[in-house]
Write a protein that holds these residues in place. Structure first.
Motif, PDB file in Angstrom:
ATOM      1  N   ASP A 200       1.094  -1.156  -0.112  1.00 54.45           N
ATOM      2  CA  ASP A 200       0.154  -0.165   0.029  1.00 54.45           C
ATOM      3  C   ASP A 200       0.904   1.247   0.074  1.00 54.45           C
ATOM      4  O   ASP A 200       0.575   2.409  -0.596  1.00 54.45           O
ATOM      5  N   VAL A 201       2.083   1.097   0.753  1.00 49.81           N
ATOM      6  CA  VAL A 201       2.935   2.462   1.053  1.00 49.81           C
ATOM      7  C   VAL A 201       3.960   2.684  -0.426  1.00 49.81           C
ATOM      8  O   VAL A 201       4.014   3.714  -0.779  1.00 49.81           O
ATOM      9  N   LEU A 202       4.514   1.700  -0.772  1.00 52.82           N
ATOM     10  CA  LEU A 202       5.529   1.664  -1.581  1.00 52.82           C
ATOM     11  C   LEU A 202       5.260   2.064  -2.910  1.00 52.82           C
ATOM     12  O   LEU A 202       4.250   1.859  -3.517  1.00 52.82           O
ATOM     13  N   ASP A 203       5.967   2.929  -3.553  1.00 54.28           N
ATOM     14  CA  ASP A 203       5.832   3.654  -4.785  1.00 54.28           C
ATOM     15  C   ASP A 203       7.012   3.629  -5.518  1.00 54.28           C
ATOM     16  O   ASP A 203       8.016   3.992  -4.973  1.00 54.28           O
ATOM     17  N   MET A 204       6.947   3.686  -6.953  1.00 54.97           N
ATOM     18  CA  MET A 204       8.269   3.674  -7.723  1.00 54.97           C
ATOM     19  C   MET A 204       8.826   4.991  -7.615  1.00 54.97           C
ATOM     20  O   MET A 204       9.760   5.404  -8.074  1.00 54.97           O
ATOM     21  N   ARG A 240      17.610  -0.186   9.113  1.00 54.04           N
ATOM     22  CA  ARG A 240      18.052   0.856   8.099  1.00 54.04           C
ATOM     23  C   ARG A 240      19.519   0.603   7.673  1.00 54.04           C
ATOM     24  O   ARG A 240      20.035   0.896   6.688  1.00 54.04           O
ATOM     25  N   SER A 241      20.265  -0.290   8.595  1.00 53.78           N
ATOM     26  CA  SER A 241      21.556  -0.669   8.127  1.00 53.78           C
ATOM     27  C   SER A 241      21.686  -1.629   7.005  1.00 53.78           C
ATOM     28  O   SER A 241      22.683  -1.874   6.324  1.00 53.78           O
ATOM     29  N   ARG A 242      20.606  -2.211   6.666  1.00 55.51           N
ATOM     30  CA  ARG A 242      20.229  -2.901   5.611  1.00 55.51           C
ATOM     31  C   ARG A 242      19.913  -2.530   4.473  1.00 55.51           C
ATOM     32  O   ARG A 242      19.864  -3.034   3.167  1.00 55.51           O
ATOM     33  N   THR A 243      19.403  -1.176   4.402  1.00 60.50           N
ATOM     34  CA  THR A 243      18.738  -0.313   3.442  1.00 60.50           C
ATOM     35  C   THR A 243      19.367   0.790   3.195  1.00 60.50           C
ATOM     36  O   THR A 243      18.613   1.862   2.708  1.00 60.50           O
ATOM     37  N   MET A 248      13.589   2.471   0.883  1.00 65.83           N
ATOM     38  CA  MET A 248      12.884   1.932   2.216  1.00 65.83           C
ATOM     39  C   MET A 248      13.660   2.699   3.409  1.00 65.83           C
ATOM     40  O   MET A 248      12.809   2.832   4.314  1.00 65.83           O
ATOM     41  N   ARG A 249      14.689   3.151   3.217  1.00 61.61           N
ATOM     42  CA  ARG A 249      15.538   3.704   4.522  1.00 61.61           C
ATOM     43  C   ARG A 249      14.689   4.988   4.893  1.00 61.61           C
ATOM     44  O   ARG A 249      14.381   5.375   6.010  1.00 61.61           O
ATOM     45  N   ASN A 250      14.324   5.696   3.545  1.00 61.76           N
ATOM     46  CA  ASN A 250      13.331   7.119   3.845  1.00 61.76           C
ATOM     47  C   ASN A 250      12.166   6.592   4.340  1.00 61.76           C
ATOM     48  O   ASN A 250      11.535   7.541   5.145  1.00 61.76           O
ATOM     49  N   VAL A 251      11.530   5.428   3.986  1.00 65.81           N
ATOM     50  CA  VAL A 251      10.172   5.145   4.444  1.00 65.81           C
ATOM     51  C   VAL A 251      10.253   4.931   6.195  1.00 65.81           C
ATOM     52  O   VAL A 251       9.412   5.144   6.806  1.00 65.81           O
TER      53      VAL A 251
END
Length: 412
Positions: A200-204, A240-243, A248-251
């Motif tokens: 629902d959240v993720l957008d390109m 966030r260490s993996r992103t 996704m880090r900003n999410v």
């Protein structure tokens, strides 16, 4: 069949052309029943129930054709049949449908008008309460003590300075009712329910994912009191260490900001519940005090919960001589999804046997026992991973409840 009356022949042809047409199939079954061809009527009604399990007309016709007795509680565990919420039991094993992302209203000048309407569908959990959760008394008690009891008395809440907001993380193997428990909490609080997943959240497009996350919480604030349910938190709030090189880090940063609120009163009336199968993959900042700082382990259903789930999935099927107490005992360790599969597999065995012999028969205990014995507990791979975490990564006693369970089950 060659000796069928013309009307039945025509209906058979029509049903063959449209096998999913339930009313048409039930019309054929009714005619067969009136012609004293009960076995054929049962076969047609059974197929209709496969397409529409809750169809009242199909169930009534099946009962008339077979005289199937309703499932009764086992003698050693008598339980009242009235008042049980079958829809709640269905939701508890993961059949609930999450809200969809609705299109943002667009004005004639092409600008979005999100300030005038919510872009997210907010659900009403209705009358679902924790009492509708079959079994799981330990989970319900901990939920009440950690999350609900302080909010039920406004005078005591004021006295002790308890804010009308909070966060809770549910974790455990898949298919064990975490989503249903979240809905039950919303019902207990008399709050709206807003379910959110990573899809629902993720957008390109850059910035849109963060905007979507912000709009989720803005909608919840406008609809307060509201329970925001973050499903698959390990995807929405991964470490966030993996992103470091991922959007996704900003999410995750945006989610942290929303949980804190712009000021101390921003999230008043917004209750955040999250669920994950792998809490060890969730960013540690999400679990600090003031955010998702309370954690509850949701395990495979206990005896009363298994009884409720099995009873639901056998309710619309023709059964006979089913010892529900015995079935509950031998399905220990199965998840709600596993139990649904047991009932489906048992029905399939009876159906195939009916096809082979040419005589329709009921689903019996033999079918259910065979299906249960063939079903491998789907939670076992999860426990294999969780065991390593419990042994080597239980900093600060974060997973003490998991350690206790694994020791009790001799898995540690």
């Amino acid at each position: 069949m060659p000796d069928d009356p013309p009307l039945i022949q025509s209906l058979r042809t029509a049903v063959a052309a449209a096998p999913a047409d339930v009313p048409l199939r039930l019309h054929l079954a009714q005619l067969l029943l009136e012609a004293d061809r009960s076995d054929e009527a049962v076969a047609e009604a059974a197929v209709a129930l496969q397409h529409a399990p809750g169809d009242a007309q199909a169930r009534a016709l099946m009962a008339r054709a077979m005289g199937a007795p309703p499932l009764s509680p086992p003698a050693e565990h008598p339980r009242p049949r009235t008042g049980f919420d079958w829809k709640a039991a269905e939701d508890q094993v993961g059949d609930a449908v999450p809200p969809r992302f609705a299109a943002t209203p667009v004005r004639a000048d092409g600008l979005d008008d999100s300030a005038d309407a919510d872009a997210w569908d907010v659900e009403d959990p209705g009358t679902v309460r924790l009492a509708d959760v079959g079994g799981m008394q330990d989970v319900k008690d901990r939920m009440d003590a950690a999350f609900l009891a302080p909010l039920r008395n406004p005078e005591l809440r004021k006295l002790y300075g308890k804010s009308l907001r909070g966060g809770l993380l549910l974790y455990g193997p898949p298919g064990c009712g975490k989503t249903f428990i979240a809905r039950a909490v919303a019902g207990e609080l008399g709050a709206a329910f807003l379910s959110v997943s990573v899809n629902d959240v993720l957008d390109m497009w850059i910035g849109n994912s963060e905007r979507n996350m912000h709009e989720v919480f803005e909608t919840a604030r406008r609809q307060a009191p509201c329970v925001v349910f973050l499903d698959e938190l390990d995807a929405l709030g991964a470490k966030r260490s993996r992103t470091a090189h991922s959007g996704m880090r900003n999410v995750v940063n945006q989610l942290l900001s929303e949980l804190d609120g712009i000021n101390s009163a921003a999230n008043e009336g917004v209750f955040v519940l999250a669920a994950t199968n792998v809490p060890w993959d969730v960013d540690n900042a999400l679990r600090r005090p003031g955010r998702l700082d309370r954690t509850i382990l949701v395990l495979p259903p206990d005896g009363p919960a298994r009884e409720a789930i099995l009873r639901y999935h056998l309710r619309d099927r023709p059964i006979e001589n089913v010892d529900l107490g015995k079935l509950v005992k031998i399905t220990d360790g199965l998840s709600g999804a596993d139990l649904a599969h047991v009932c489906e597999a048992a029905a399939e065995r009876a159906l195939l046997d009916s096809v082979r012999t040419g005589t329709v028969r009921m689903i019996g205990m033999k079918d259910l026992l065979a299906a249960a014995n063939e079903t491998v507990p789907s939670a076992e791979p999860w426990f294999a991973s969780a065991r390593n975490v419990a042994m080597f990564a239980n900093e600060g006693g974060m997973y003490d409840d998991l350690v206790t369970y694994l020791k009790k089950r001799r898995k540690l």
